[in-house]
Design an enzyme around this catalytic site. Structure first.
Site, short mmCIF file in Angstrom:
data_model
loop_
_atom_site.label_atom_id
_atom_site.label_comp_id
_atom_site.label_asym_id
_atom_site.label_seq_id
_atom_site.Cartn_x
_atom_site.Cartn_y
_atom_site.Cartn_z
N SER A 536 0.84 -1.19 0.00
CA SER A 536 0.00 0.00 0.00
C SER A 536 0.88 1.25 0.00
O SER A 536 1.65 1.46 -0.94
CB SER A 536 -0.95 -0.04 1.19
OG SER A 536 -1.97 0.92 1.06
N HIS A 651 -8.06 -5.13 -0.67
CA HIS A 651 -6.79 -4.45 -0.41
C HIS A 651 -5.82 -5.36 0.34
O HIS A 651 -4.60 -5.14 0.29
CB HIS A 651 -7.04 -3.17 0.39
CG HIS A 651 -5.84 -2.28 0.48
ND1 HIS A 651 -5.14 -1.86 -0.64
CD2 HIS A 651 -5.20 -1.74 1.54
CE1 HIS A 651 -4.13 -1.09 -0.26
NE2 HIS A 651 -4.14 -1.00 1.05
#
Length: 680
Positions: A536, A651
């Protein structure tokens, strides 16, 4: 299917914009080709299959600690295993939980539900109505995304409520007021969501009525991040709150009066606030009322609303310590702090007779160990659950009640051979002289294959933890593992974070480079044997290292990364991060974002180490286009790059243990093959 040779730096038209079409036929065909290449290179042979099996063993181990949340008389847990790959929501009693093999009451079986409905359901949590704890608002995500379907569930009948609260897939925010009312913000059609993709409105919705007729409580601008409301049902302190989130770091908190008026709680808009019974707690991110940033201040809420501003200072940071968190029991406040990234746990008790707070230590925590509160009872008692872990220390879960002796209630076994391994903390000096902490976990006295990780954003602190997967796949095979606490994170509180915001982001990258150089200077590794990994925002860190200092590293792995920093704000939730990175549409921010953006700085005339990029088609937070486009550009420029994209996973990149094991095996196989033969 050709790849363009147009340089994105020389044109307003991104030649790989078509890869942003998440489920576009052309884009997915290209992704399948890249996946096949990656699988062919990394996932063949008995050794890879054996590693996947080995990692599944630790992920599925039945003697893992089942962390719980207390709701009334029961402890609730969500559990995935070899038998229940999607997981089961279940509960038990404290007496049962104390045993080695508790008897669990299964409330909802996600595997059975997914099979019955033909959906790729993953668990996204449940909000249970206090104090009866019979009804729940269950959130289900398709493929692990952030968007959820919400359904009301009856815990006694073990069934979804036929005419209960239900919402279709959206990035919904919902919470109970009472049995017949909820606060809700969701996608109601065009104009109802912010530019960041979150609800613009919050409504009070009454059971049995159409959502379109629900009372509007508050609405924010499309340029804001989101709005939310919640009800505090604490007996004797019932009240409602509304929060307008201007951006990721600035918000306004309001008390919602019985007349429907919003009364702002007058704290700085970047301060963290919380309310428990009579108390308002505030953590300012800048000096306020004569107290330093990162302090913990207590006020009686009624006094504060009446204009009084004399805080009780519960914690004040210094150069080496920072506030890590806090949680209430009914009568006490437990405060977590970090001292050079090692935990301390304190108990503070308000004394109404003296007006002071009594202080004590909850637990004696060894160096380089993380102590984290996993649950407390803020309603009826002073129970707490405290997890202690370290890089080479399997987790122990303690339970106790303030004022009484605690007990170790669960102990995780060792999952990998740590013989001869140690965890040591060092400090590197960054380009501007800043002292940057990092921890080295390993056992050799000569340069070894080394894996360095960092994050450096959003005030997130990387603290010691026992990683069974990394232990099996890397440490037990002779690798050295390093965790860097660079600026932008929360290792030293708000100042550490703020020092690498926006145009100062380069400081986080200078910190990481300083750690890499220090590892080589100490003889721990060499550049060709130093791999780095991050996810991320940590994936953006990996991209920055690729284009800034590729000569320092032998391999780079970036998971679900941000890489196009000139378009990130237009992709999915990207607009919510402009307060962290800057706004590409703002002439004041665009220059540093152009300098930062890895995608736009890739070049053919500089040697890069081999790169592995991973992402997920179902990641609706960081767009998979970041990784796709960077892979395409690297391929075009003639560099060695592999891309692996899971079709589900959100995610997190994975929804079940099989995916986690497979993805981890890909990463570690790539690292071992790139950095050299393993030592063990």
């Amino acid at each position: 299917m050709s790849e363009s040779d147009t340089d994105p730096r020389e044109s307003d038209t991104d030649p790989y914009r078509w890869l942003e079409e998440v489920e576009g036929e052309r884009a997915l065909a290209w992704v399948r080709e890249r996946n096949a290449e990656t699988e062919a290179e990394l996932a063949r042979g008995e050794e890879f299959a054996g590693l996947v099996t080995e990692l599944r063993e630790v992920l599925d181990a039945p003697d893992r600690i089942p962390y719980t949340t207390r709701r009334g008389p029961y402890l609730y847990n969500f559990w995935q295993s070899a038998e229940h790959t999607r997981g089961v929501w279940r509960r038990t009693t404290l007496d049962e939980y104390r045993t080695d093999e508790p008897s669990w009451d299964v409330l909802l079986d996600l595997d059975a539900l997914a099979e019955t409905e033909g959906e790729d359901w993953t668990w996204a949590g449940a909000r249970v109505l206090r104090p009866a704890f019979r009804r729940a608002l269950v959130s289900l995500a398709r493929g692990g995304g952030d968007a959820v379907v919400v359904r009301e569930y009856d815990l006694q009948d073990r069934a979804f409520v036929t005419d209960g609260f239900r919402l279709p897939e959206a990035k919904t925010d919902i919470g109970w007021i009472d049995e017949d009312h909820v606060f809700v913000g969701t996608d109601e059609g065009p104009g109802s969501m912010t530019a960041s993709g979150y609800p613009r409105t919050v409504r009070r919705w009454r059971r049995g009525t159409p959502l379109a007729e629900a009372e509007l409580v508050h609405e924010v601008a499309e340029s804001d991040l989101a709005v939310s409301a919640w009800h505090d049902p604490t007996e004797g302190f019932e009240r409602d709150f509304v929060v307008r989130y201007r951006d990721f770091w600035h918000h306004d908190t309001y008390l919602l009066t019985a007349e429907g008026e919003l009364r702002r709680i007058d704290v700085p808009d970047d301060a963290d606030t919380s309310v428990h019974r009579a108390w308002l707690l505030v953590t300012p991110k800048r000096p306020w009322l004569g107290q330093p940033e990162g302090s913990l201040l207590a006020f009686r809420l009624d006094d504060f609303l009446a204009g009084r501003r004399e805080p009780d200072v519960l914690f004040a940071p210094d150069e080496r310590t920072a506030l890590a968190g806090h949680a209430w029991t009914r009568n006490h406040l437990i405060v977590e702090t970090l001292e050079d990234v090692s935990s301390r746990i304190h108990v503070l008790t308000p004394d109404d007779a003296t007006g002071r707070w009594e202080r004590g230590e909850l637990a004696d925590v060894p160096p380089l160990v993380s102590a984290t509160l996993t649950d407390t009872d803020p309603d009826t008692g002073d129970e707490y659950f405290l997890s202690l872990t370290g890089h080479l220390r399997p987790t122990t879960l303690h339970r106790g009640e303030i004022g009484l002796p605690g007990e170790p209630i669960k102990q995780a076994p060792e999952r990998f051979d740590a013989t001869g391994l140690t965890a040591r903390q060092y400090f590197a000096r960054s380009a501007d002289g800043t002292r940057v902490p990092y921890t080295v976990v390993g056992g050799t006295d000569h340069p070894a294959p080394t894996l360095l990780t960092g994050y450096g954003g959003f005030e997130v602190a990387l603290t010691p933890s026992y990683d069974s997967v990394r232990g099996r796949a890397w440490l037990a095979r002779g690798g050295t593992y390093v965790v860097a606490g660079i600026r932008g994170g929360g290792e030293y509180g708000p100042r550490w974070h703020r020092s690498a915001l926006k145009a100062d982001r380069h400081r986080a990258y200078e910190d990481f480079e300083a750690v890499a150089r220090d590892l080589v200077a100490r003889g721990i590794t060499t550049p060709d044997r130093l791999g780095i990994t991050g996810a991320s925002n940590g994936g953006l860190l990996m991209g920055a290292m690729l284009v800034r200092s590729p000569e320092l590293f032998g391999a780079i792995v970036a998971h679900v990364p941000l890489l196009d920093m000139l378009r990130f704000h237009t992709l999915l939730a990207g607009a919510s991060w402009t307060a962290e990175y800057g706004d590409p549409d703002d002439p004041a921010d665009r220059p540093h974002l152009a300098e930062l953006s890895p995608y736009h700085r890739l070049t053919a005339d500089r040697p890069y180490p081999p790169v592995l990029l991973t992402t997920s088609t179902r990641d609706d937070r960081v767009h998979p286009g970041h990784a796709r486009k960077a892979a395409a550009r690297l391929r075009e420029l003639g560099h060695r790059v592999l891309l692996h994209e899971t079709l589900s996973g959100g995610h997190a990149g994975a929804t079940d243990h099989e995916q986690v094991a497979h993805n981890s095996a890909l990463e570690h196989t790539f690292l071992w093959r790139t950095l050299g033969a393993r030592n063990g």
